[in-house]
Scaffold this motif. Structure first.
Motif, PDB file in Angstrom:
ATOM      1  N   ALA A 104      -2.889   2.985 -14.111  1.00 53.48           N
ATOM      2  CA  ALA A 104      -3.752   1.759 -13.364  1.00 53.48           C
ATOM      3  C   ALA A 104      -2.779   0.717 -12.924  1.00 53.48           C
ATOM      4  O   ALA A 104      -3.066   0.079 -11.765  1.00 53.48           O
ATOM      5  N   SER A 105      -1.308   0.462 -13.345  1.00 56.40           N
ATOM      6  CA  SER A 105      -0.628  -0.719 -12.780  1.00 56.40           C
ATOM      7  C   SER A 105       0.821  -0.319 -12.846  1.00 56.40           C
ATOM      8  O   SER A 105       1.444  -0.535 -11.858  1.00 56.40           O
ATOM      9  N   LEU A 106       1.530  -0.009 -13.972  1.00 55.91           N
ATOM     10  CA  LEU A 106       2.784  -0.045 -14.187  1.00 55.91           C
ATOM     11  C   LEU A 106       3.741   0.610 -13.345  1.00 55.91           C
ATOM     12  O   LEU A 106       4.684   0.425 -13.043  1.00 55.91           O
ATOM     13  N   ALA A 107       3.314   2.167 -13.199  1.00 56.97           N
ATOM     14  CA  ALA A 107       4.105   2.744 -12.316  1.00 56.97           C
ATOM     15  C   ALA A 107       4.322   2.411 -11.270  1.00 56.97           C
ATOM     16  O   ALA A 107       5.474   2.355 -10.411  1.00 56.97           O
ATOM     17  N   GLY A 108       3.482   1.643 -10.280  1.00 52.66           N
ATOM     18  CA  GLY A 108       3.722   1.141  -9.058  1.00 52.66           C
ATOM     19  C   GLY A 108       4.732  -0.046  -9.195  1.00 52.66           C
ATOM     20  O   GLY A 108       5.551  -0.389  -8.216  1.00 52.66           O
ATOM     21  N   HIS A 109       4.515  -0.778 -10.184  1.00 52.11           N
ATOM     22  CA  HIS A 109       5.551  -2.010 -10.599  1.00 52.11           C
ATOM     23  C   HIS A 109       6.933  -1.656 -10.750  1.00 52.11           C
ATOM     24  O   HIS A 109       7.711  -2.367 -10.616  1.00 52.11           O
ATOM     25  N   VAL A 110       6.811  -0.469 -11.417  1.00 54.97           N
ATOM     26  CA  VAL A 110       8.275  -0.033 -11.833  1.00 54.97           C
ATOM     27  C   VAL A 110       8.882   0.258 -10.470  1.00 54.97           C
ATOM     28  O   VAL A 110      10.253   0.147 -10.053  1.00 54.97           O
ATOM     29  N   ALA A 111       8.199   1.096  -9.651  1.00 53.56           N
ATOM     30  CA  ALA A 111       8.697   1.415  -8.256  1.00 53.56           C
ATOM     31  C   ALA A 111       9.113   0.231  -7.558  1.00 53.56           C
ATOM     32  O   ALA A 111      10.116   0.176  -6.866  1.00 53.56           O
ATOM     33  N   ASP A 112       8.290  -0.966  -7.516  1.00 52.88           N
ATOM     34  CA  ASP A 112       8.699  -2.191  -6.922  1.00 52.88           C
ATOM     35  C   ASP A 112      10.153  -2.681  -7.439  1.00 52.88           C
ATOM     36  O   ASP A 112      11.013  -3.112  -6.692  1.00 52.88           O
ATOM     37  N   PHE A 113       9.928  -2.629  -8.671  1.00 46.70           N
ATOM     38  CA  PHE A 113      11.383  -3.239  -9.448  1.00 46.70           C
ATOM     39  C   PHE A 113      12.478  -2.802  -9.000  1.00 46.70           C
ATOM     40  O   PHE A 113      13.496  -3.170  -8.778  1.00 46.70           O
ATOM     41  N   GLN A 114      12.467  -1.278  -9.007  1.00 48.37           N
ATOM     42  CA  GLN A 114      13.577  -0.482  -8.499  1.00 48.37           C
ATOM     43  C   GLN A 114      14.142  -0.781  -7.249  1.00 48.37           C
ATOM     44  O   GLN A 114      15.066  -1.096  -7.107  1.00 48.37           O
ATOM     45  N   SER A 115      13.175  -1.095  -6.493  1.00 46.73           N
ATOM     46  CA  SER A 115      13.426  -1.290  -4.902  1.00 46.73           C
ATOM     47  C   SER A 115      14.093  -2.471  -4.765  1.00 46.73           C
ATOM     48  O   SER A 115      14.960  -2.796  -3.978  1.00 46.73           O
ATOM     49  N   ARG A 116      13.812  -3.584  -5.873  1.00 42.14           N
ATOM     50  CA  ARG A 116      14.210  -4.885  -5.613  1.00 42.14           C
ATOM     51  C   ARG A 116      15.539  -5.233  -6.518  1.00 42.14           C
ATOM     52  O   ARG A 116      16.413  -5.901  -6.108  1.00 42.14           O
ATOM     53  N   HIS A 117      15.641  -4.289  -7.592  1.00 46.16           N
ATOM     54  CA  HIS A 117      16.779  -4.416  -8.340  1.00 46.16           C
ATOM     55  C   HIS A 117      17.627  -3.123  -8.525  1.00 46.16           C
ATOM     56  O   HIS A 117      17.342  -2.128  -9.337  1.00 46.16           O
ATOM     57  N   LYS A 118      18.338  -2.977  -7.555  1.00 45.23           N
ATOM     58  CA  LYS A 118      19.199  -1.471  -7.408  1.00 45.23           C
ATOM     59  C   LYS A 118      20.102  -1.146  -8.776  1.00 45.23           C
ATOM     60  O   LYS A 118      20.289   0.076  -8.887  1.00 45.23           O
ATOM     61  N   VAL A 271      17.110  -7.677 -20.878  1.00 42.42           N
ATOM     62  CA  VAL A 271      15.803  -7.575 -21.360  1.00 42.42           C
ATOM     63  C   VAL A 271      14.996  -8.713 -21.123  1.00 42.42           C
ATOM     64  O   VAL A 271      13.771  -8.553 -20.750  1.00 42.42           O
ATOM     65  N   GLN A 272      15.304  -9.718 -21.274  1.00 46.34           N
ATOM     66  CA  GLN A 272      14.420 -11.125 -21.172  1.00 46.34           C
ATOM     67  C   GLN A 272      13.974 -11.158 -19.717  1.00 46.34           C
ATOM     68  O   GLN A 272      13.020 -11.462 -19.293  1.00 46.34           O
ATOM     69  N   SER A 273      14.898 -10.885 -18.665  1.00 48.33           N
ATOM     70  CA  SER A 273      14.625 -10.885 -17.184  1.00 48.33           C
ATOM     71  C   SER A 273      13.748  -9.756 -16.887  1.00 48.33           C
ATOM     72  O   SER A 273      12.729  -9.963 -16.216  1.00 48.33           O
ATOM     73  N   VAL A 274      13.974  -8.700 -17.436  1.00 52.37           N
ATOM     74  CA  VAL A 274      13.049  -7.757 -16.972  1.00 52.37           C
ATOM     75  C   VAL A 274      11.425  -7.869 -17.689  1.00 52.37           C
ATOM     76  O   VAL A 274      10.499  -7.542 -16.893  1.00 52.37           O
ATOM     77  N   MET A 275      11.370  -8.334 -18.851  1.00 49.47           N
ATOM     78  CA  MET A 275      10.140  -8.662 -19.580  1.00 49.47           C
ATOM     79  C   MET A 275       9.379  -9.730 -18.591  1.00 49.47           C
ATOM     80  O   MET A 275       8.191  -9.495 -18.335  1.00 49.47           O
ATOM     81  N   SER A 276      10.060 -10.581 -18.471  1.00 53.56           N
ATOM     82  CA  SER A 276       9.594 -11.722 -17.384  1.00 53.56           C
ATOM     83  C   SER A 276       8.896 -11.123 -16.233  1.00 53.56           C
ATOM     84  O   SER A 276       7.845 -11.669 -15.766  1.00 53.56           O
ATOM     85  N   TRP A 277       9.665 -10.316 -15.663  1.00 56.98           N
ATOM     86  CA  TRP A 277       9.294  -9.729 -14.184  1.00 56.98           C
ATOM     87  C   TRP A 277       8.078  -8.839 -14.522  1.00 56.98           C
ATOM     88  O   TRP A 277       7.126  -9.145 -13.398  1.00 56.98           O
ATOM     89  N   PHE A 278       7.811  -8.177 -15.369  1.00 55.70           N
ATOM     90  CA  PHE A 278       6.643  -7.328 -15.488  1.00 55.70           C
ATOM     91  C   PHE A 278       5.534  -8.098 -16.278  1.00 55.70           C
ATOM     92  O   PHE A 278       4.342  -7.903 -15.859  1.00 55.70           O
ATOM     93  N   VAL A 279       5.746  -9.068 -16.672  1.00 52.99           N
ATOM     94  CA  VAL A 279       4.627  -9.875 -17.185  1.00 52.99           C
ATOM     95  C   VAL A 279       4.331 -10.396 -15.987  1.00 52.99           C
ATOM     96  O   VAL A 279       2.634 -10.551 -15.915  1.00 52.99           O
ATOM     97  N   GLN A 280       4.874 -11.051 -15.034  1.00 49.35           N
ATOM     98  CA  GLN A 280       4.188 -11.612 -13.816  1.00 49.35           C
ATOM     99  C   GLN A 280       3.722 -10.667 -13.099  1.00 49.35           C
ATOM    100  O   GLN A 280       2.292 -10.752 -12.485  1.00 49.35           O
ATOM    101  N   ALA A 281       4.045  -9.408 -12.998  1.00 54.93           N
ATOM    102  CA  ALA A 281       3.573  -8.203 -12.277  1.00 54.93           C
ATOM    103  C   ALA A 281       2.378  -7.823 -12.578  1.00 54.93           C
ATOM    104  O   ALA A 281       1.231  -7.535 -11.910  1.00 54.93           O
ATOM    105  N   ILE A 282       2.086  -7.531 -13.898  1.00 57.31           N
ATOM    106  CA  ILE A 282       1.290  -7.038 -14.480  1.00 57.31           C
ATOM    107  C   ILE A 282      -0.060  -8.110 -14.469  1.00 57.31           C
ATOM    108  O   ILE A 282      -1.147  -7.860 -14.433  1.00 57.31           O
ATOM    109  N   GLY A 283       0.131  -9.352 -14.686  1.00 56.43           N
ATOM    110  CA  GLY A 283      -0.550 -10.517 -14.607  1.00 56.43           C
ATOM    111  C   GLY A 283      -1.259 -10.483 -13.219  1.00 56.43           C
ATOM    112  O   GLY A 283      -2.715 -11.104 -13.285  1.00 56.43           O
TER     113      GLY A 283
END
Length: 312
Positions: A104-118, A271-283
């Motif tokens: 529903a959500s996370l796979a797309g956000h993972v792809a976005d995260f990878q493109s922003r954080h090489k 870990v804190q940085s990645v968690m915060s990024w995905f909290v905002q993305a899923i929100g």
């Protein structure tokens, strides 16, 4: 005495069989048998009684279990500390989630995260079973739960709502509002331990359940064939072009989606940085998860042609 030998002893003691220990350790059945036999031979003691039902610690060896567990906890804590140091420098981040949230959500956000954080590589583990953070099977989990267990810390991203869904054709031919009068698509382990499993046990007789699945994604696929009713997360049911909410069963269930890690890992800046990024993305997907999703407006061919003409 090497811990690598002792962990085989602990695994067999915990699982009670060689095959169970092999699965827990990720090795072959024969490897466990060989390591246990070698350990007993080297120490000159019999640690296990071989029975028809499996392996049992001998009465003389039972006192070993508590110190073995204590050593196991210490080794796992050390592994987490080492991993925390490594994550602050470089290396992959392992994220585990359910197939529902991934699709529903996370796979797309993972792809976005990878493109922003090489420099950060995400390992996405899609699993509907419990992931053991003590064994370092993941760094971050994105999971639905009413509350986090004591060994996890994290942030609430949004809620997730569930409704009963079916195809329009099924509902047209089955207008009754009695649970037992319908064909139901139910959950199988490990989902039987969730609030959906509890709801089914309270409301639906076993005789009314036509099929069970350990995946909400799988249940949605079967529900789309018209076989019966299914209690599904709205993030799966609402976007489906083949399903509608069953108004004859208007009740809804809800819980929270958490982005969390083991309490020993929270000191990792990464870990804190990645968690915060995905909290905002899923929100940002809260409307989808919380049952307020609306289908995007699709342009017809004529509208697209008019748009091209206007821009010409």
């Amino acid at each position: 005495m090497a811990w690598d030998d002792l962990r085989y002893v602990l695994a067999v003691a915990d699982q009670g069989t060689l095959s169970g220990a092999a699965r827990a350790l990720g090795v072959n059945h024969s490897t466990v048998m060989r390591r246990i036999s070698a350990f007993e031979s080297k120490k000159g003691v019999q640690v296990f009684d071989r029975t028809g039902g499996g392996y049992l610690l001998t009465p003389e060896a039972r006192h070993l279990l508590a110190p073995l567990r204590a050593i196991d906890d210490q080794v796992n804590a050390l592994d987490r500390s080492i991993a925390r140091l490594g994550l602050e420098l470089d290396g992959p981040v392992r994220i585990t989630t359910s197939d529902t949230i991934a699709l529903a959500s996370l796979a797309g956000h993972v792809a976005d995260f990878q493109s922003r954080h090489k420099g950060t590589n995400v390992e996405l583990n899609i699993n509907n079973s419990y992931v053991d953070f003590k064994k370092m099977e993941a760094d971050i989990t994105v999971r639905p739960a009413n509350a986090l267990p004591p060994d996890l810390v994290g942030q609430h991203a949004c809620d997730i709502l569930l409704h009963v869904y079916a195809t329009p054709s099924y509902l047209e031919g089955n207008r009754r509002n009695s649970y037992s009068a319908h064909r139901w698509l139910g959950v199988a382990p490990p989902l039987t331990a969730t609030m959906v499993g509890e709801w089914e046990r309270r409301n639906i007789p076993d005789s009314a359940i036509t099929l069970r699945s350990n995946s909400f994604v799988g249940l949605r696929g079967v529900a789309e064939t018209g076989l019966g009713l299914a209690l599904l997360p709205c993030c799966l049911g609402d976007p489906s072009p083949n399903l509608i909410r069953a108004d004859c069963f208007p009740e809804a269930l809800s819980t929270s989606i958490w982005v969390a890690t083991h309490k020993d890992m929270i000191g990792s800046v990464k870990v804190q940085s990645v968690m915060s990024w995905f909290v905002q993305a899923i929100g940002k997907d809260a409307n989808l998860f919380e049952g307020r999703w609306s289908e995007p407006v699709r342009q017809s061919t004529s509208q697209k042609n008019l748009a091209r003409m206007d821009g010409a």
